[in-house]
Design an enzyme around this catalytic site. Structure first.
Site, mmCIF file in Angstrom:
data_model
loop_
_atom_site.group_PDB
_atom_site.id
_atom_site.type_symbol
_atom_site.label_atom_id
_atom_site.label_comp_id
_atom_site.label_asym_id
_atom_site.label_seq_id
_atom_site.Cartn_x
_atom_site.Cartn_y
_atom_site.Cartn_z
ATOM 1 N N ASP A 55 32.952 23.474 44.674
ATOM 2 C CA ASP A 55 33.347 23.052 43.319
ATOM 3 C C ASP A 55 34.869 22.968 43.254
ATOM 4 O O ASP A 55 35.569 23.482 44.118
ATOM 5 C CB ASP A 55 32.792 24.009 42.253
ATOM 6 C CG ASP A 55 33.059 25.457 42.572
ATOM 7 O OD1 ASP A 55 34.089 25.751 43.213
ATOM 8 O OD2 ASP A 55 32.257 26.312 42.182
ATOM 9 N N ASP A 57 37.980 23.829 40.885
ATOM 10 C CA ASP A 57 38.459 24.493 39.679
ATOM 11 C C ASP A 57 39.909 24.097 39.422
ATOM 12 O O ASP A 57 40.688 23.898 40.351
ATOM 13 C CB ASP A 57 38.374 26.018 39.839
ATOM 14 C CG ASP A 57 36.933 26.479 39.931
ATOM 15 O OD1 ASP A 57 36.088 25.923 39.198
ATOM 16 O OD2 ASP A 57 36.635 27.368 40.748
ATOM 17 N N ASP A 133 41.799 37.321 43.116
ATOM 18 C CA ASP A 133 41.363 38.382 44.033
ATOM 19 C C ASP A 133 42.108 38.359 45.374
ATOM 20 O O ASP A 133 42.952 39.208 45.646
ATOM 21 C CB ASP A 133 39.833 38.383 44.203
ATOM 22 C CG ASP A 133 39.220 37.027 44.520
ATOM 23 O OD1 ASP A 133 39.971 36.058 44.714
ATOM 24 O OD2 ASP A 133 37.974 36.938 44.597
HETATM 25 P P1 ATP Z 1 33.358 29.382 46.156
HETATM 26 O O1 ATP Z 1 33.638 28.536 47.329
HETATM 27 O O2 ATP Z 1 32.236 30.291 46.360
HETATM 28 O O3 ATP Z 1 33.294 28.631 44.848
HETATM 29 P P2 ATP Z 1 35.744 30.489 44.988
HETATM 30 O O4 ATP Z 1 36.883 31.256 45.595
HETATM 31 O O5 ATP Z 1 36.104 29.156 44.391
HETATM 32 O O6 ATP Z 1 34.634 30.364 46.084
HETATM 33 P P3 ATP Z 1 34.761 31.149 42.389
HETATM 34 O O7 ATP Z 1 33.785 32.190 42.006
HETATM 35 O O8 ATP Z 1 34.454 29.718 42.161
HETATM 36 O O9 ATP Z 1 35.079 31.409 43.918
HETATM 37 O O10 ATP Z 1 36.110 31.544 41.660
HETATM 38 C C1 ATP Z 1 37.237 30.658 41.568
HETATM 39 C C2 ATP Z 1 38.526 31.453 41.722
HETATM 40 O O11 ATP Z 1 38.648 32.398 40.649
HETATM 41 C C3 ATP Z 1 38.646 32.283 42.977
HETATM 42 O O12 ATP Z 1 39.088 31.524 44.080
HETATM 43 C C4 ATP Z 1 39.625 33.345 42.566
HETATM 44 O O13 ATP Z 1 40.941 32.856 42.595
HETATM 45 C C5 ATP Z 1 39.253 33.599 41.113
HETATM 46 N N1 ATP Z 1 38.272 34.688 40.978
HETATM 47 C C6 ATP Z 1 36.929 34.576 40.937
HETATM 48 N N2 ATP Z 1 36.340 35.770 40.802
HETATM 49 C C7 ATP Z 1 37.325 36.681 40.753
HETATM 50 C C8 ATP Z 1 37.357 38.101 40.609
HETATM 51 N N3 ATP Z 1 36.240 38.809 40.504
HETATM 52 N N4 ATP Z 1 38.577 38.689 40.573
HETATM 53 C C9 ATP Z 1 39.713 37.964 40.661
HETATM 54 N N5 ATP Z 1 39.743 36.640 40.810
HETATM 55 C C10 ATP Z 1 38.577 35.982 40.862
HETATM 56 MG MG MG Z 2 34.793 27.911 43.354
#
Ligand code: ATP
Ligand code: MG
Length: 425
Positions: A55, A57, A133
């Site tokens: 996705d 963001d 994170d």
């Molecule tokens: P994926 O490929 O699984 O989507 P992602 O890193 O994009 O991985 P998401 O859950 O979509 O994960 O979250 C988007 C962003 O939001 C993360 O990359 C991180 O920067 C932030 N984030 C998400 N969850 C947390 C958390 N629990 N604590 C701090 N930051 C977070």
């Molecule tokens: Mg993501």
């Protein structure tokens, strides 16, 4: 605070064409309206690693109403922290306003064990990086210039393929224990390691996962086990002593599994799941729970049978006990747990190989899942090889050959009379 590092387009590998057009149109619209807007999080990380992001963001300094004024298809969601979903028909892209890390002096936002309860303070881009994170998840990509903004030395960690929590690791895990599961997920998915400082506190604070809402743990569990890396994720979860917080009954089953049959069932099932996901086949969470809880369900059913209950009722009673315990850790929605129960209750029906019954059984909409489960049990060492072969062959035959096959079953319940009772002699 870290110095901002601006990494020019010429020094990184991001291929603009891999960024989805919808995300690009949002980034352009917001910057043309005078706001800052960046692609952020997993999308930037995955693009840098040459992977196709799941996705896209976006983070911006525009507030949700301002986003809506620029992009009228925006729907604002959430009460405490409001997010903008910019819709394109049924699809949408999440646009979040920069947030500041929570203020640790504000007791109203932190629980007694350090968890963040509210997380609702707007901030600037650098603050938004620091509340994320892992450093590799805190990189901001600017479409107009092609530059990456890196406040946390995330690019070094991308190159070294490692996860490093931003800030003081133990405190960051206490604020949100789900970050431990995210670490395992990214290690599995990206084949990354953790830095020592990020790794060390996990065993100490692992138990805090039990404080997380079971509904959130259901979502995280599916991300861990349904992303194509379930076998690796299981190994890591067990290694870091996190697995027992999610699946306490399964951990108990592993401890009790002296023959290795149950471990083989779980590993075969997860290998299958990984294979299915990698070839874009569907997977049902009900199957995962049927596998993980099978040993305890079987054990419970045996106990109820020994107490004198009929077979089917024993399986139902055990299913209620086992699922009732599991949902205290992970909230499995009923639409899935009901299917888990059906998979279990149908296991007893594979021993009946009479034609009418078999044909009816095959029409059951859960037949396929129950059959797959039974063959998985066979391949893991339960004495069901013959059943698995019989049903595999039976399904592949024409109706005429199916009739012949049933007639050849010795002692088949076909020999019963119409009322289903045995004839008296
Ligand atoms: P994926 O490929 O699984 O989507 P992602 O890193 O994009 O991985 P998401 O859950 O979509 O994960 O979250 C988007 C962003 O939001 C993360 O990359 C991180 O920067 C932030 N984030 C998400 N969850 C947390 C958390 N629990 N604590 C701090 N930051 C977070
Ligand atoms: Mg993501």
């Amino acid at each position: 605070m870290n110095d901002i590092v601006r990494i020019p387009f010429s020094e990184h590998q991001i291929n603009k064409r891999k960024i989805c057009k919808k995300a690009c149109s949002i980034l352009k619209a917001l910057t043309q309206a005078g706001y800052e807007a960046y692609l952020v999080g997993g999308a930037v990380r995955d693009l840098l690693l040459g992977k196709q992001p799941k996705d896209f963001d976006i983070a911006t300094n525009a507030h949700p109403e301002q986003i809506k004024a620029v992009l009228p298809t925006t729907r604002i969601i959430g009460r405490r922290f409001r997010l903008a979903h910019v819709h394109f028909g049924r699809e949408f892209i999440e646009v979040a306003t920069f947030r500041a890390p929570h203020d640790t002096s504000d007791q109203g936002q932190i629980s007694h064990d350090g968890r963040i309860i509210h997380d609702n303070v707007y901030g600037n881009v650098e603050e938004d990086a620091l509340r994320r994170d892992f450093t590799v998840n805190a990189l901001f990509y600017e479409l107009k210039t092609g530059d990456i903004l890196d406040f946390v030395d995330g690019m070094t960690d991308i190159h070294q393929r490692q996860l490093r929590l931003i800030g003081e690791p133990e405190m960051r895990y206490r604020e949100d224990p789900v970050r431990m599961l995210r670490a395992i997920r990214f290690m599995s998915k990206l084949d990354f390691t953790m830095t020592t400082e990020t790794e060390v506190p996990i065993k100490e604070v692992a138990g805090l996962l039990t404080k997380i809402a079971p509904a959130r743990l259901f979502d995280e569990t599916l991300k861990l086990f349904h992303s194509g890396y379930a076998v690796i994720a299981l190994g890591l979860l067990r290694e870091y002593q996190l697995f027992s917080c999610l699946f306490p009954l399964t951990e108990q089953s592993f401890d009790e599994d002296q023959t290795g049959v149950f471990s083989a069932l779980v590993y075969h099932a997860l290998e299958n799941t990984d294979r299915r996901i990698r070839s874009d086949n569907t997977v049902n969470p009900a199957f995962l729970f049927a596998v993980m809880l099978w040993h305890q369900a079987q054990k419970g059913a045996k106990m109820y049978r020994e107490m004198g209950n009929p077979d089917l009722q024993s399986v139902h009673l055990a299913a209620s006990d086992v699922l009732g315990t599991q949902v205290k850790s992970i909230a499995v929605p009923r639409r899935f747990s009901n299917v888990t129960r059906e998979i279990w209750t149908m296991q007893g029906r594979f021993q009946f190989k009479a034609c009418r019954r078999s044909l009816n059984f095959m029409k059951n909409r859960r037949f396929r899942a129950a059959y797959d489960f039974m063959c998985l049990r066979a391949s893991s060492g339960e004495p069901l090889e013959e059943e698995c072969q019989w049903w595999t062959l039976f399904q592949s035959l024409s109706e005429k050959d199916q009739q012949l096959m049933c007639q050849s079953v010795v002692g088949s319940p076909n020999k019963r009379n119409r009322s289903g009772r045995r004839r008296r002699h």
